[in-house]
Design a protein around this motif. Structure first.
Motif, short mmCIF file in Angstrom:
data_model
loop_
_atom_site.label_atom_id
_atom_site.label_comp_id
_atom_site.label_asym_id
_atom_site.label_seq_id
_atom_site.Cartn_x
_atom_site.Cartn_y
_atom_site.Cartn_z
N GLY A 98 0.82 -1.20 0.00
CA GLY A 98 0.00 0.00 0.00
C GLY A 98 0.85 1.26 0.00
O GLY A 98 2.03 1.23 0.36
N LEU A 99 0.24 2.34 -0.41
CA LEU A 99 0.92 3.63 -0.41
C LEU A 99 0.84 4.21 1.00
O LEU A 99 -0.24 4.45 1.52
CB LEU A 99 0.25 4.58 -1.41
N ARG A 100 1.99 4.38 1.61
CA ARG A 100 2.04 4.92 2.97
C ARG A 100 2.26 6.43 2.97
O ARG A 100 1.89 7.11 3.92
CB ARG A 100 3.15 4.26 3.76
N GLY A 101 2.90 6.91 1.94
CA GLY A 101 3.17 8.34 1.90
C GLY A 101 3.61 8.78 0.52
O GLY A 101 4.04 7.97 -0.30
N LEU A 102 3.46 10.08 0.27
CA LEU A 102 3.84 10.64 -1.00
C LEU A 102 4.36 12.05 -0.74
O LEU A 102 3.75 12.80 0.01
CB LEU A 102 2.62 10.70 -1.92
N SER A 103 5.50 12.35 -1.33
CA SER A 103 6.00 13.72 -1.25
C SER A 103 6.48 14.11 -2.64
O SER A 103 6.87 13.26 -3.43
CB SER A 103 7.12 13.85 -0.22
N TRP A 104 6.41 15.40 -2.94
CA TRP A 104 6.80 15.84 -4.27
C TRP A 104 7.32 17.27 -4.20
O TRP A 104 7.08 18.00 -3.24
CB TRP A 104 5.64 15.74 -5.25
N ARG A 105 8.02 17.62 -5.25
CA ARG A 105 8.51 18.99 -5.40
C ARG A 105 8.79 19.23 -6.87
O ARG A 105 8.92 18.29 -7.66
CB ARG A 105 9.74 19.25 -4.55
N VAL A 106 8.89 20.49 -7.25
CA VAL A 106 9.24 20.87 -8.62
C VAL A 106 10.56 21.63 -8.55
O VAL A 106 10.70 22.58 -7.78
CB VAL A 106 8.15 21.74 -9.27
N LEU B 140 6.13 3.01 -0.07
CA LEU B 140 5.30 1.82 -0.22
C LEU B 140 5.63 0.84 0.89
O LEU B 140 6.78 0.76 1.34
CB LEU B 140 5.55 1.16 -1.58
N GLY B 141 4.63 0.06 1.30
CA GLY B 141 4.92 -0.94 2.32
C GLY B 141 3.77 -1.90 2.53
O GLY B 141 2.63 -1.63 2.19
N GLN B 142 4.13 -3.05 3.08
CA GLN B 142 3.15 -4.05 3.47
C GLN B 142 3.05 -4.04 4.98
O GLN B 142 3.99 -3.65 5.68
CB GLN B 142 3.55 -5.44 2.98
N ALA B 143 1.92 -4.50 5.49
CA ALA B 143 1.70 -4.53 6.93
C ALA B 143 2.82 -5.30 7.62
O ALA B 143 3.18 -6.39 7.21
CB ALA B 143 0.35 -5.17 7.23
N GLY B 144 3.38 -4.70 8.65
CA GLY B 144 4.41 -5.35 9.43
C GLY B 144 5.79 -5.34 8.81
O GLY B 144 6.70 -5.98 9.33
N GLN B 145 5.99 -4.63 7.71
CA GLN B 145 7.30 -4.59 7.06
C GLN B 145 7.77 -3.14 6.93
O GLN B 145 6.97 -2.21 6.96
CB GLN B 145 7.24 -5.23 5.67
N ASP B 146 9.08 -2.97 6.78
CA ASP B 146 9.65 -1.64 6.57
C ASP B 146 9.22 -1.09 5.21
O ASP B 146 8.96 -1.85 4.28
CB ASP B 146 11.17 -1.68 6.63
#
Length: 192
Positions: free
Chosen positions: A118-126, A152-158
């Protein structure tokens, strides 16, 4: 004493159905449940009971019924005519089961509906590249570039990180694709 045994058997049947449907216990089979809980019933009688309880449990879980909804649903089921209804004892067993298992079933359904990873976070810049930085063969060394980092990550994983780089043309293509997806979702949502 027979009522107590019937209630225990029905409770065991509901737990068995939940084990298979919601808790991924593949070793809990219809045959096992019949052999352990309802050996006195014929195969067809048991199959009918199993399918009825399975259907009711799926309906209750799909609606994530609260106590009031559950009681109204079970009352309606006990009043059904023509053999498709529930006995008062069956309704009570379903009510007891759902009160004790609602949270666990809901968590299982939510876990089953997630995409992994799953998508845990997203960051962006120009950023704007300078002419000195553009010596790598880019067509527009001084143009803007969008940098996007996905966590990106799965439950219980880094987490794992993916870094994407887009020039202006790629950003426009991405925005067009997202617009197309939104139109498709809107089309489906308005049809239902």
């Amino acid at each position: 004493m027979a009522d107590v045994d019937a209630a225990k058997s029905l409770s065991g049947l509901l737990n068995g159905i939940a084990q298979k449907l919601y808790y991924n216990k593949s070793d809990v089979t219809e045959e096992l449940l019949q052999r352990e809980l309802y050996a006195h019933l014929s195969r067809e009688e048991f199959r009918s009971l199993h399918e009825r309880m399975r259907g009711l449990l799926k309906s209750i879980a799909a609606a994530d019924m609260d106590h009031a909804q559950l009681e109204a649903f079970l009352t309606a089921q006990t009043r059904r005519q023509g053999g498709g209804g529930l006995t008062v004892e069956q309704a009570a067993a379903l009510s007891r089961f759902w009160r004790s298992q609602r949270v666990r079933v809901r968590e299982s359904l939510l876990a089953q509906s997630r995409w992994e990873p799953g998508l845990r976070g997203l960051s962006w810049r120009v950023d704007i590249r300078t002419a000195a930085a553009g010596g790598r063969g880019e067509a527009d060394p001084g143009g803007p570039v969008a940098l996007m980092e996905l966590e990106l990550g799965q439950a219980g994983q880094d987490s794992q990180f993916v870094c994407l780089e887009f020039d202006e043309a790629k950003v426009n293509q991405l925005l067009k694709k997202m617009s197309d997806i939104q139109e498709s979702i809107d089309g489906i949502a308005h049809r239902t």
